[in-house]
Scaffold this motif. Sequence first.
Motif, mmCIF file in Angstrom:
data_model
loop_
_atom_site.group_PDB
_atom_site.id
_atom_site.type_symbol
_atom_site.label_atom_id
_atom_site.label_comp_id
_atom_site.label_asym_id
_atom_site.label_seq_id
_atom_site.Cartn_x
_atom_site.Cartn_y
_atom_site.Cartn_z
ATOM 1 N N VAL A 181 0.867 -1.183 0.000
ATOM 2 C CA VAL A 181 0.000 0.000 0.000
ATOM 3 C C VAL A 181 0.902 1.232 0.000
ATOM 4 C CG1 VAL A 181 -1.809 1.284 1.177
ATOM 5 C CG2 VAL A 181 -1.810 -1.218 1.258
ATOM 6 N N LYS A 182 0.873 1.937 -1.106
ATOM 7 C CA LYS A 182 1.674 3.161 -1.254
ATOM 8 C C LYS A 182 0.783 4.345 -0.876
ATOM 9 C CE LYS A 182 4.661 5.532 -4.551
ATOM 10 N NZ LYS A 182 5.424 5.319 -5.807
ATOM 11 N N THR A 183 1.175 5.069 0.159
ATOM 12 C CA THR A 183 0.352 6.156 0.683
ATOM 13 C C THR A 183 1.099 7.470 0.571
ATOM 14 O OG1 THR A 183 -0.651 4.632 2.275
ATOM 15 C CG2 THR A 183 -0.959 6.982 2.661
ATOM 16 N N LEU A 184 0.490 8.433 -0.104
ATOM 17 C CA LEU A 184 1.032 9.789 -0.182
ATOM 18 C C LEU A 184 0.244 10.654 0.791
ATOM 19 C CD1 LEU A 184 1.152 8.443 -3.238
ATOM 20 C CD2 LEU A 184 2.138 10.672 -3.776
ATOM 21 N N THR A 185 0.939 11.259 1.746
ATOM 22 C CA THR A 185 0.304 12.077 2.775
ATOM 23 C C THR A 185 0.612 13.550 2.533
ATOM 24 O OG1 THR A 185 0.484 10.292 4.399
ATOM 25 C CG2 THR A 185 0.072 12.510 5.246
ATOM 26 N N PHE A 186 -0.445 14.346 2.419
ATOM 27 C CA PHE A 186 -0.339 15.784 2.201
ATOM 28 C C PHE A 186 -0.868 16.502 3.435
ATOM 29 C CE2 PHE A 186 -0.765 13.695 -1.841
ATOM 30 C CZ PHE A 186 0.097 14.365 -2.699
ATOM 31 N N LYS A 187 -0.189 17.560 3.845
ATOM 32 C CA LYS A 187 -0.605 18.334 5.012
ATOM 33 C C LYS A 187 -0.928 19.760 4.614
ATOM 34 C CE LYS A 187 2.118 15.584 8.269
ATOM 35 N NZ LYS A 187 3.157 15.590 9.332
ATOM 36 N N ARG A 188 -1.880 20.322 5.366
ATOM 37 C CA ARG A 188 -2.297 21.692 5.075
ATOM 38 C C ARG A 188 -1.133 22.667 5.291
ATOM 39 N NH1 ARG A 188 -6.921 23.996 4.252
ATOM 40 N NH2 ARG A 188 -8.095 22.134 4.851
ATOM 41 N N SER A 190 1.637 22.985 3.902
ATOM 42 C CA SER A 190 2.953 22.368 3.903
ATOM 43 C C SER A 190 3.292 21.899 2.502
ATOM 44 C CB SER A 190 2.985 21.181 4.869
ATOM 45 O OG SER A 190 4.220 20.481 4.764
ATOM 46 N N TYR A 191 4.550 22.034 2.132
ATOM 47 C CA TYR A 191 5.015 21.550 0.836
ATOM 48 C C TYR A 191 5.799 20.252 0.991
ATOM 49 C CZ TYR A 191 3.607 26.138 -0.817
ATOM 50 O OH TYR A 191 2.868 27.252 -1.123
ATOM 51 N N LEU A 192 5.708 19.646 2.167
ATOM 52 C CA LEU A 192 6.397 18.397 2.440
ATOM 53 C C LEU A 192 5.395 17.245 2.280
ATOM 54 C CD1 LEU A 192 9.282 17.603 3.284
ATOM 55 C CD2 LEU A 192 8.471 17.509 5.642
ATOM 56 N N VAL A 193 5.710 16.314 1.396
ATOM 57 C CA VAL A 193 4.842 15.167 1.110
ATOM 58 C C VAL A 193 5.537 13.897 1.579
ATOM 59 C CG1 VAL A 193 3.600 13.896 -0.682
ATOM 60 C CG2 VAL A 193 3.950 16.370 -0.924
ATOM 61 N N GLU A 194 4.838 13.088 2.363
ATOM 62 C CA GLU A 194 5.397 11.805 2.789
ATOM 63 C C GLU A 194 4.898 10.704 1.856
ATOM 64 O OE1 GLU A 194 5.697 8.768 6.637
ATOM 65 O OE2 GLU A 194 4.224 10.390 6.632
ATOM 66 N N VAL A 195 5.838 9.881 1.389
ATOM 67 C CA VAL A 195 5.493 8.733 0.551
ATOM 68 C C VAL A 195 5.900 7.478 1.322
ATOM 69 C CG1 VAL A 195 5.802 7.585 -1.665
ATOM 70 C CG2 VAL A 195 5.869 10.093 -1.537
ATOM 71 N N ARG A 196 4.911 6.665 1.660
ATOM 72 C CA ARG A 196 5.137 5.504 2.523
ATOM 73 C C ARG A 196 4.655 4.234 1.831
ATOM 74 N NH1 ARG A 196 2.165 7.233 6.016
ATOM 75 N NH2 ARG A 196 0.310 5.900 5.917
ATOM 76 N N HIS A 197 5.509 3.207 1.823
ATOM 77 C CA HIS A 197 5.130 1.888 1.328
ATOM 78 C C HIS A 197 4.958 0.949 2.518
ATOM 79 C CE1 HIS A 197 6.942 3.611 -2.321
ATOM 80 N NE2 HIS A 197 6.247 2.717 -3.008
ATOM 81 N N THR A 198 3.757 0.466 2.732
ATOM 82 C CA THR A 198 3.494 -0.512 3.787
ATOM 83 C C THR A 198 3.372 -1.887 3.128
ATOM 84 O OG1 THR A 198 2.321 1.151 5.094
ATOM 85 C CG2 THR A 198 1.974 -1.158 5.684
ATOM 86 N N VAL A 199 4.281 -2.788 3.492
ATOM 87 C CA VAL A 199 4.380 -4.094 2.847
ATOM 88 C C VAL A 199 3.817 -5.170 3.770
ATOM 89 C CG1 VAL A 199 5.926 -5.806 1.838
ATOM 90 C CG2 VAL A 199 6.411 -3.350 1.574
#
Length: 362
Positions: A181-188, A190-199
């Motif tokens: 599950v590849k999850t892209l997290t965006f915050k209000r 903020s220009y920082l995006v977290e990209v997380r792979h949960t295996v």
Amino acid sequence: ATPSGCDVSRLRQGFELAGVSWRTIRGDRSLPVFPVLGGASAVLLTAAFVIPGLLLVTDESLGAAAWTGLVLFAVAVGYRTAFAAAAYLATIDTRGGTVRTMDLLEYPVVIDQPDNPLRLLDDKLPKFFIAQSGMVGLDGAEAPTHDAVFATEKTQYVLEPGQSSIEVPLVWRSETGVTVVKTLTFKRNSYLVEVRHTVTNDGEKPWAARMYGQLQRTQVAEDNGNSFIYTYMGGVLSSEEKPYEKIDFSDMADADVARDVQGGWAAMIQHYFVAAWIPRVGTEDRPADINHYYTRALPGPKYAIGVMTPTSSVEPGQQGEFSLKAYIGPKDQVRMTNAAPGLDRTVDYGWLFLIAQPLFWA
């Protein structure tokens, strides 16, 4: 009855969406399904005209409708899902989870045209510039690279008023029982995006892989409007030994870079704006990892710069997590300082750096 301004706007954007879709297909002759899509385009374009409301999503905090960028892409090729936040509007391709476009809504191209935001990431020539990420399996393990096709339940994601963040999940499954599950997290704000792979490994063997993030772009001339202002467009690598090392396009064309560095980050910069992939930052309790950094000269010509995290293994019946962060936005020294050590150096003052930076913080 007379249509409202909102109705007219939504209808206009439906027409724009249909036009963009048609130009995308006509412009991408590499699509093996072009003849099929060409035949089906009339039906889908009609749908875009008749029911544009189904293709649009409105965020009250933006004060405008935002088109999704989803039509006329075969599942085998990948389609796009849109994300709207207070700071930007982005399109994410289900092929690889690539961020293919990002409009910075707080930064208009022309100051007196606030409804025409700057497009920092763009998958169209000549200003091609995208953010890719994926995983590389070890010992023949199947893993979702930036070419893998993911599934998603939604095609529009909007950061609603009152929400502080939103997640965009994409799902990939292997034939051997591994789910990512590849999850892209965006915050209000903020220009920082977290990209997380949960295996999740439901297979019978251990699964090992490395995660990578890379930026790919073309070289274009920048007009900064002032011949006395120094500007640089190109790659930058950061390490403890060399906190700010320029790797320009000619360097990438001459030879590939391949090095292992503790911590660090990789970026493509231009006048006023930057995109950077940032691995986990070290702490007193847990030092930064040894990451692999690289550059590539690609046909086009295009140029890529990226980072790959260390190998991690997920045992059968267990879960594992791989993550990187991406800063995609303006050269705001406060935001960049909080994002990664030394990222604020991308505000390049040239030989005036030692004088100019202290003045900014004064």
